[in-house]
Design an enzyme around this catalytic site. Structure first.
Site, PDB file in Angstrom:
ATOM      1  N   ASP A   1       0.804  -1.326  -0.063  1.00  0.00           N
ATOM      2  CA  ASP A   1       0.047   0.066  -0.128  1.00  0.00           C
ATOM      3  C   ASP A   1       0.737   1.325   0.102  1.00  0.00           C
ATOM      4  O   ASP A   1       2.018   1.174   0.626  1.00  0.00           O
ATOM      5  CB  ASP A   1      -1.090  -0.183   1.195  1.00  0.00           C
ATOM      6  CG  ASP A   1      -2.101   0.975   1.091  1.00  0.00           C
ATOM      7  OD1 ASP A   1      -2.355   1.592  -0.009  1.00  0.00           O
ATOM      8  OD2 ASP A   1      -2.518   1.350   2.095  1.00  0.00           O
TER       9      ASP A   1
ATOM     10  N   LEU B   1      10.427 -20.873  -3.686  1.00  0.00           N
ATOM     11  CA  LEU B   1       9.508 -20.094  -3.248  1.00  0.00           C
ATOM     12  C   LEU B   1       8.295 -20.231  -4.356  1.00  0.00           C
ATOM     13  O   LEU B   1       8.433 -20.168  -5.368  1.00  0.00           O
ATOM     14  CB  LEU B   1      10.249 -18.604  -3.415  1.00  0.00           C
ATOM     15  CG  LEU B   1       8.751 -17.610  -2.816  1.00  0.00           C
ATOM     16  CD1 LEU B   1       8.825 -17.563  -1.547  1.00  0.00           C
ATOM     17  CD2 LEU B   1       9.690 -16.296  -3.476  1.00  0.00           C
TER      18      LEU B   1
ATOM     19  N   HIS C   1       2.777   2.987  -8.778  1.00  0.00           N
ATOM     20  CA  HIS C   1       2.686   1.399  -9.104  1.00  0.00           C
ATOM     21  C   HIS C   1       4.087   0.878  -9.712  1.00  0.00           C
ATOM     22  O   HIS C   1       4.658  -0.072  -9.557  1.00  0.00           O
ATOM     23  CB  HIS C   1       1.484   1.329  -9.959  1.00  0.00           C
ATOM     24  CG  HIS C   1       0.292   1.630  -9.407  1.00  0.00           C
ATOM     25  ND1 HIS C   1       0.139   1.472  -7.905  1.00  0.00           N
ATOM     26  CD2 HIS C   1      -0.901   2.377  -9.873  1.00  0.00           C
ATOM     27  CE1 HIS C   1      -1.360   1.806  -7.775  1.00  0.00           C
ATOM     28  NE2 HIS C   1      -1.860   2.474  -8.755  1.00  0.00           N
TER      29      HIS C   1
HETATM   30  C1  FPP Z   1      -1.838   0.119  -3.440  1.00  0.00           C
HETATM   31  O1  FPP Z   1      -1.464   1.278  -3.513  1.00  0.00           O
HETATM   32  C2  FPP Z   1      -1.205  -0.689  -4.346  1.00  0.00           C
HETATM   33  C3  FPP Z   1      -1.765  -1.268  -5.566  1.00  0.00           C
HETATM   34  C4  FPP Z   1      -3.383  -1.150  -5.788  1.00  0.00           C
HETATM   35  C5  FPP Z   1      -1.346  -1.938  -6.605  1.00  0.00           C
HETATM   36  C6  FPP Z   1       0.109  -2.760  -6.238  1.00  0.00           C
HETATM   37  C7  FPP Z   1       0.610  -3.100  -7.612  1.00  0.00           C
HETATM   38  C8  FPP Z   1       2.093  -2.862  -7.816  1.00  0.00           C
HETATM   39  C9  FPP Z   1       2.995  -2.830  -6.513  1.00  0.00           C
HETATM   40  C10 FPP Z   1       2.607  -3.018  -8.837  1.00  0.00           C
HETATM   41  C11 FPP Z   1       2.446  -4.227  -9.776  1.00  0.00           C
HETATM   42  C12 FPP Z   1       2.699  -5.705  -8.990  1.00  0.00           C
HETATM   43  C13 FPP Z   1       3.300  -6.615  -9.556  1.00  0.00           C
HETATM   44  C14 FPP Z   1       3.016  -7.820  -8.521  1.00  0.00           C
HETATM   45  C15 FPP Z   1       3.938  -6.777 -10.666  1.00  0.00           C
HETATM   46  P1  FPP Z   1      -2.517   2.408  -3.330  1.00  0.00           P
HETATM   47  O2  FPP Z   1      -2.534   2.919  -4.930  1.00  0.00           O
HETATM   48  O3  FPP Z   1      -3.671   2.246  -2.905  1.00  0.00           O
HETATM   49  O4  FPP Z   1      -1.753   3.833  -2.680  1.00  0.00           O
HETATM   50  P2  FPP Z   1      -2.428   4.964  -1.799  1.00  0.00           P
HETATM   51  O5  FPP Z   1      -3.227   4.240  -0.661  1.00  0.00           O
HETATM   52  O6  FPP Z   1      -1.380   5.620  -1.625  1.00  0.00           O
HETATM   53  O7  FPP Z   1      -3.583   5.637  -2.717  1.00  0.00           O
END
Ligand code: FPP
Length: 257
Positions: free
Chosen positions: A35, A146, A52
């Site tokens: 997050d 893993l 992201h």
């Molecule tokens: C939450 O941050 C994160 C996500 C919804 C997406 C997670 C994706 C990645 C880390 C990239 C790709 C992943 C892989 C496995 C290749 P948020 O956008 O909710 O952050 P915020 O709470 O600050 O708005």
């Protein structure tokens, strides 16, 4: 032939001890709510997608840390059923990033003994994403070190509804249903429950993630935003885990007087 002193596990154990981690009490399964990508990007005056994209580097670091510490299963919450409600541009960018990352990393992951799979409503993902997940799930030719589980279009409530529908469809009677029955009908049927759950970005919530499987997990919350998360943060979480007394509802261990 590998001499006993250079056996990879021994080298790993030594490295873990040097990092203050008991190599024999590493959680078998670690689950992570990644997050803070959006906030990380906003602080830099960028679009959320920028966060992201940088989060992929943290995924790499986390996989490395899991391999180094001997974690056997790593589940990453990459996209929730609720995330479909984000703006279309962001959803499309996340899906593209996922496909791109799978294409780029699959070989490397395989060579390190990482087997990749997804849990969640995979059928709801774009075709390219489904095809890529199908392609990589064969896993490495050699030993698997893993299992990397991506939770995609996943939510615990969705998973439970699916499990109940399947059980009812198969005609199970109320008396057939035990906790172990439910375990078998969840997406994680062949995985042990996570012993440790990490959430980044300072939020102290489970957010519809593995609600059944996390029943006895230790929870580790860190204020680090996901794109800044690195190996040391993962090791911090393992050290924190190793300081917890796990009781599973029982009384504390009697101290000898
Ligand atoms: C939450 O941050 C994160 C996500 C919804 C997406 C997670 C994706 C990645 C880390 C990239 C790709 C992943 C892989 C496995 C290749 P948020 O956008 O909710 O952050 P915020 O709470 O600050 O708005």
């Amino acid at each position: 032939m590998t001499s006993p002193s250079t056996h990879p596990n021994e080298a790993r154990d030594r490295a873990m001890r040097a990092a203050g981690i008991d190599p024999h009490r590493v959680p078998e399964h670690v689950a992570v709510i990644m997050d803070g990508n959006g906030r990380w990007a906003k602080r830099r005056g960028e679009e959320r997608v920028f966060g992201h994209a940088h989060g992929v580097e943290s995924v790499r670091a986390t996989v490395e840390a899991a391999l180094e510490s001997g974690v056997r299963y790593l589940t990453l919450y990459a996209f929730s059923t609720e995330n479909w409600n984000r703006p279309k541009d962001e959803v499309d960018a996340l899906m593209d990033l996922l496909v791109k990352t799978l294409v780029q990393e699959a070989m490397e992951l395989g060579s390190k003994g990482v087997r990749l799979r997804a849990i969640g409503d995979v059928a709801s993902l774009p075709a390219a994403c489904q095809a890529e997940l199908e392609r990589v799930k064969e896993g490495p030719e050699g030993e698997v070190h893993l299992d990397l589980v991506l939770a995609l279009s996943y939510s615990a409530k969705w998973e439970m509804v699916e499990a109940i529908r399947t059980m009812m469809g198969e005609g199970l009677k109320p008396e057939d249903i035990l906790p172990s029955t439910i375990d078998k009908y969840l997406q994680t049927a062949d995985l042990p429950d996570p012993e440790l759950m990490i959430r980044t970005s300072g939020e102290h919530r489970i957010s519809n993630f593995m609600l059944w499987q996390l029943a006895y997990a230790e929870l580790h919350f860190t204020s680090v935003l996901w794109p800044d998360f690195r190996k040391e943060h993962f090791f911090d979480a393992i050290r924190d885990f190793q300081h917890r007394e796990r009781r599973f509802g029982a009384l504390p261990n009697a101290k000898s007087s």
